[in-house]
Motif scaffolding. Structure first.
Motif, PDB file in Angstrom:
ATOM      1  N   GLN A 124       0.804  -0.847   0.005  1.00 38.82           N
ATOM      2  CA  GLN A 124       0.172   0.205   0.337  1.00 38.82           C
ATOM      3  C   GLN A 124       0.802   1.136  -0.204  1.00 38.82           C
ATOM      4  O   GLN A 124       0.419   2.129  -0.686  1.00 38.82           O
ATOM      5  N   ARG A 125       1.972   1.396   0.917  1.00 44.31           N
ATOM      6  CA  ARG A 125       2.436   2.227   0.872  1.00 44.31           C
ATOM      7  C   ARG A 125       3.254   2.582  -0.086  1.00 44.31           C
ATOM      8  O   ARG A 125       3.741   3.836  -1.038  1.00 44.31           O
ATOM      9  N   GLU A 126       4.034   1.633  -1.253  1.00 44.02           N
ATOM     10  CA  GLU A 126       4.468   1.713  -2.780  1.00 44.02           C
ATOM     11  C   GLU A 126       3.578   2.244  -3.633  1.00 44.02           C
ATOM     12  O   GLU A 126       3.794   3.091  -4.100  1.00 44.02           O
ATOM     13  N   ALA A 127       2.270   1.934  -3.494  1.00 42.62           N
ATOM     14  CA  ALA A 127       1.492   2.113  -4.579  1.00 42.62           C
ATOM     15  C   ALA A 127       1.360   3.533  -4.568  1.00 42.62           C
ATOM     16  O   ALA A 127       0.980   4.142  -4.693  1.00 42.62           O
ATOM     17  N   LEU A 128       1.124   3.944  -2.552  1.00 44.63           N
ATOM     18  CA  LEU A 128       0.830   5.738  -2.788  1.00 44.63           C
ATOM     19  C   LEU A 128       1.606   5.984  -3.222  1.00 44.63           C
ATOM     20  O   LEU A 128       1.071   7.524  -3.606  1.00 44.63           O
ATOM     21  N   THR A 129       2.545   5.728  -2.856  1.00 43.97           N
ATOM     22  CA  THR A 129       4.189   6.798  -2.941  1.00 43.97           C
ATOM     23  C   THR A 129       4.105   6.683  -4.916  1.00 43.97           C
ATOM     24  O   THR A 129       3.987   7.996  -4.919  1.00 43.97           O
ATOM     25  N   LEU A 130       4.099   5.829  -5.152  1.00 39.44           N
ATOM     26  CA  LEU A 130       4.243   5.444  -6.730  1.00 39.44           C
ATOM     27  C   LEU A 130       2.837   6.971  -7.078  1.00 39.44           C
ATOM     28  O   LEU A 130       3.159   7.256  -8.684  1.00 39.44           O
ATOM     29  N   ARG A 131       1.756   6.877  -6.627  1.00 35.40           N
ATOM     30  CA  ARG A 131       0.567   7.380  -7.385  1.00 35.40           C
ATOM     31  C   ARG A 131       0.938   9.520  -7.144  1.00 35.40           C
ATOM     32  O   ARG A 131       0.921   9.504  -7.846  1.00 35.40           O
ATOM     33  N   TYR A 133       3.404  10.814  -5.124  1.00 33.16           N
ATOM     34  CA  TYR A 133       5.072  11.455  -4.987  1.00 33.16           C
ATOM     35  C   TYR A 133       5.252  10.954  -6.751  1.00 33.16           C
ATOM     36  O   TYR A 133       5.899  12.144  -6.912  1.00 33.16           O
ATOM     37  N   LEU A 134       4.996  10.284  -6.541  1.00 33.22           N
ATOM     38  CA  LEU A 134       5.662  10.347  -8.805  1.00 33.22           C
ATOM     39  C   LEU A 134       4.597  10.290 -10.073  1.00 33.22           C
ATOM     40  O   LEU A 134       4.855  10.463 -11.032  1.00 33.22           O
ATOM     41  N   ASP A 135       2.988  10.434  -9.523  1.00 36.53           N
ATOM     42  CA  ASP A 135       1.739  10.914 -10.723  1.00 36.53           C
ATOM     43  C   ASP A 135       2.645   9.990 -11.284  1.00 36.53           C
ATOM     44  O   ASP A 135       2.007  10.025 -12.483  1.00 36.53           O
ATOM     45  N   LEU A 136       2.605   8.855 -11.518  1.00 33.22           N
ATOM     46  CA  LEU A 136       1.950   7.302 -12.361  1.00 33.22           C
ATOM     47  C   LEU A 136       0.696   7.159 -12.348  1.00 33.22           C
ATOM     48  O   LEU A 136      -0.184   7.164 -11.253  1.00 33.22           O
ATOM     49  N   SER A 137       0.235   6.431 -13.209  1.00 34.56           N
ATOM     50  CA  SER A 137      -0.773   5.988 -13.647  1.00 34.56           C
ATOM     51  C   SER A 137      -1.168   4.789 -13.234  1.00 34.56           C
ATOM     52  O   SER A 137      -0.204   4.137 -12.645  1.00 34.56           O
ATOM     53  N   ASP A 138      -2.508   4.107 -13.116  1.00 31.90           N
ATOM     54  CA  ASP A 138      -2.998   2.900 -12.433  1.00 31.90           C
ATOM     55  C   ASP A 138      -1.980   1.832 -13.152  1.00 31.90           C
ATOM     56  O   ASP A 138      -1.478   1.004 -12.983  1.00 31.90           O
ATOM     57  N   LEU A 139      -1.533   1.869 -14.818  1.00 29.21           N
ATOM     58  CA  LEU A 139      -1.166   0.843 -15.051  1.00 29.21           C
ATOM     59  C   LEU A 139       0.285   0.708 -15.333  1.00 29.21           C
ATOM     60  O   LEU A 139       1.118  -0.003 -15.195  1.00 29.21           O
ATOM     61  N   THR A 144       5.461  -0.965 -12.000  1.00 31.12           N
ATOM     62  CA  THR A 144       6.661  -0.548 -11.744  1.00 31.12           C
ATOM     63  C   THR A 144       6.270  -1.871 -10.739  1.00 31.12           C
ATOM     64  O   THR A 144       7.372  -2.811  -9.840  1.00 31.12           O
ATOM     65  N   MET A 145       5.028  -2.274  -9.976  1.00 37.27           N
ATOM     66  CA  MET A 145       5.226  -3.198  -8.431  1.00 37.27           C
ATOM     67  C   MET A 145       5.431  -4.589  -9.116  1.00 37.27           C
ATOM     68  O   MET A 145       4.772  -5.408  -8.453  1.00 37.27           O
ATOM     69  N   GLY A 146       4.787  -4.695 -10.567  1.00 36.89           N
ATOM     70  CA  GLY A 146       4.622  -6.283 -11.137  1.00 36.89           C
ATOM     71  C   GLY A 146       3.496  -6.815 -11.032  1.00 36.89           C
ATOM     72  O   GLY A 146       3.257  -8.302 -10.724  1.00 36.89           O
ATOM     73  N   ILE A 147       2.193  -6.251 -10.740  1.00 33.66           N
ATOM     74  CA  ILE A 147       0.834  -6.431 -10.406  1.00 33.66           C
ATOM     75  C   ILE A 147       0.566  -6.281 -11.592  1.00 33.66           C
ATOM     76  O   ILE A 147       0.498  -5.557 -12.132  1.00 33.66           O
ATOM     77  N   GLY A 148      -1.120  -6.264 -10.903  1.00 35.40           N
ATOM     78  CA  GLY A 148      -2.203  -6.421 -12.400  1.00 35.40           C
ATOM     79  C   GLY A 148      -2.820  -4.658 -11.898  1.00 35.40           C
ATOM     80  O   GLY A 148      -3.036  -4.453 -10.857  1.00 35.40           O
ATOM     81  N   ALA A 149      -3.772  -3.897 -13.254  1.00 38.55           N
ATOM     82  CA  ALA A 149      -3.330  -2.778 -12.487  1.00 38.55           C
ATOM     83  C   ALA A 149      -5.034  -2.570 -11.695  1.00 38.55           C
ATOM     84  O   ALA A 149      -4.748  -2.191 -11.173  1.00 38.55           O
ATOM     85  N   GLY A 150      -5.950  -4.015 -12.244  1.00 45.34           N
ATOM     86  CA  GLY A 150      -6.634  -3.682 -10.788  1.00 45.34           C
ATOM     87  C   GLY A 150      -6.322  -4.209  -9.699  1.00 45.34           C
ATOM     88  O   GLY A 150      -6.738  -3.711  -8.501  1.00 45.34           O
ATOM     89  N   THR A 151      -5.033  -4.505  -9.607  1.00 42.42           N
ATOM     90  CA  THR A 151      -4.198  -4.809  -7.834  1.00 42.42           C
ATOM     91  C   THR A 151      -4.283  -3.151  -7.324  1.00 42.42           C
ATOM     92  O   THR A 151      -4.203  -3.061  -6.590  1.00 42.42           O
ATOM     93  N   ALA A 152      -3.767  -2.839  -8.588  1.00 46.90           N
ATOM     94  CA  ALA A 152      -2.949  -1.196  -8.376  1.00 46.90           C
ATOM     95  C   ALA A 152      -4.426  -0.856  -7.298  1.00 46.90           C
ATOM     96  O   ALA A 152      -3.952  -0.088  -6.637  1.00 46.90           O
ATOM     97  N   ARG A 153      -5.210  -0.214  -8.787  1.00 43.71           N
ATOM     98  CA  ARG A 153      -6.012   0.636  -8.027  1.00 43.71           C
ATOM     99  C   ARG A 153      -6.828   0.248  -6.888  1.00 43.71           C
ATOM    100  O   ARG A 153      -7.573   0.993  -5.809  1.00 43.71           O
ATOM    101  N   SER A 154      -7.369  -1.414  -6.512  1.00 43.89           N
ATOM    102  CA  SER A 154      -8.127  -1.568  -5.078  1.00 43.89           C
ATOM    103  C   SER A 154      -6.460  -1.781  -3.888  1.00 43.89           C
ATOM    104  O   SER A 154      -7.653  -1.089  -2.558  1.00 43.89           O
ATOM    105  N   THR A 155      -5.542  -1.810  -3.871  1.00 39.79           N
ATOM    106  CA  THR A 155      -4.083  -0.897  -3.494  1.00 39.79           C
ATOM    107  C   THR A 155      -4.152  -0.043  -3.280  1.00 39.79           C
ATOM    108  O   THR A 155      -4.428   0.284  -1.568  1.00 39.79           O
ATOM    109  N   ILE A 156      -4.281   0.579  -4.216  1.00 35.83           N
ATOM    110  CA  ILE A 156      -4.573   1.724  -3.835  1.00 35.83           C
ATOM    111  C   ILE A 156      -5.379   2.634  -2.711  1.00 35.83           C
ATOM    112  O   ILE A 156      -5.600   3.148  -1.914  1.00 35.83           O
ATOM    113  N   ALA A 157      -6.601   1.668  -3.754  1.00 37.43           N
ATOM    114  CA  ALA A 157      -7.776   2.606  -2.528  1.00 37.43           C
ATOM    115  C   ALA A 157      -8.139   2.113  -0.979  1.00 37.43           C
ATOM    116  O   ALA A 157      -8.200   2.465  -0.042  1.00 37.43           O
ATOM    117  N   ARG A 158      -7.829   0.791  -0.871  1.00 35.17           N
ATOM    118  CA  ARG A 158      -6.905   0.348   0.457  1.00 35.17           C
ATOM    119  C   ARG A 158      -5.739   1.210   1.298  1.00 35.17           C
ATOM    120  O   ARG A 158      -6.483   1.407   2.301  1.00 35.17           O
TER     121      ARG A 158
END
Length: 171
Positions: A124-131, A133-139, A144-158
């Motif tokens: 979660q910390r990585e996903a939020l930091t990437l979103r 602090y680095l302004d990256l898109s879900d994709l 970057t994290m080696g996960i699916g886009a849906g997983t990235a979105r849900s990780t950010i939401a959580r």
């Protein structure tokens, strides 16, 4: 064939007369395209300058105005492209700090967010930091994290929900 005394067609292009007759309308055209008077006038001036410099290449004096109009549109498009590039590369706006108290509060809020962020699970910390602090898109985050886009979105939401709870805010 031209007779000896007849000027060439390119010599008959009176750029000054075209300027006098059409400058205002062309500035209005450019103004509608670029949105500000000074830039519009610069675009039109550049179009006339280029037309004057290249008038010897114009074969049909009757098409000189068409050429100038095209030059104004192309110049306006170039201005808009340069603005878009500059906007994409711009540093995000930071409002001015009006007082020492404001600076202290802002610094404290950032510190609280960083402390709360450090307590989150690693993913979660990585996903939020990437979103945020680095302004990256879900994709981009997913790649970057080696996960699916849906997983990235849900990780950010959580992560956001957990961060809000830790900061005592509603999610």
């Amino acid at each position: 064939m031209l007779s000896h005394g007849e000027p060439l067609a390119r010599d008959r292009i009176d750029v000054a007369a075209l300027f006098a007759d059409h400058h205002l309308g062309l500035v209005r055209l450019a103004l509608l395209m670029v949105g500000d008077q000074a830039t519009a006038e610069d675009v039109v001036q550049e179009a006339f300058t280029r037309t004057h410099a290249g008038r010897h290449r114009l074969r049909d004096p009757g098409r000189a105005l068409t050429y100038i109009r095209s030059a104004v549109l192309n110049g306006s498009r170039s201005v808009l492209r340069r603005r878009a590039v500059a906007f994409r590369r711009a540093v995000p706006y930071e409002p001015p700090v009006w007082s020492a108290e404001h600076a202290a509060l802002l610094g404290e809020e950032r510190r609280e967010v960083l402390v709360a962020l450090r307590t989150l699970p690693g993913r979660q910390r990585e996903a939020l930091t990437l979103r945020y602090y680095l302004d990256l898109s879900d994709l981009e985050i997913a790649e970057t994290m080696g996960i699916g886009a849906g997983t990235a979105r849900s990780t950010i939401a959580r992560g956001l929900a957990a961060l809000a709870r830790k900061l005592g805010e509603e999610s």
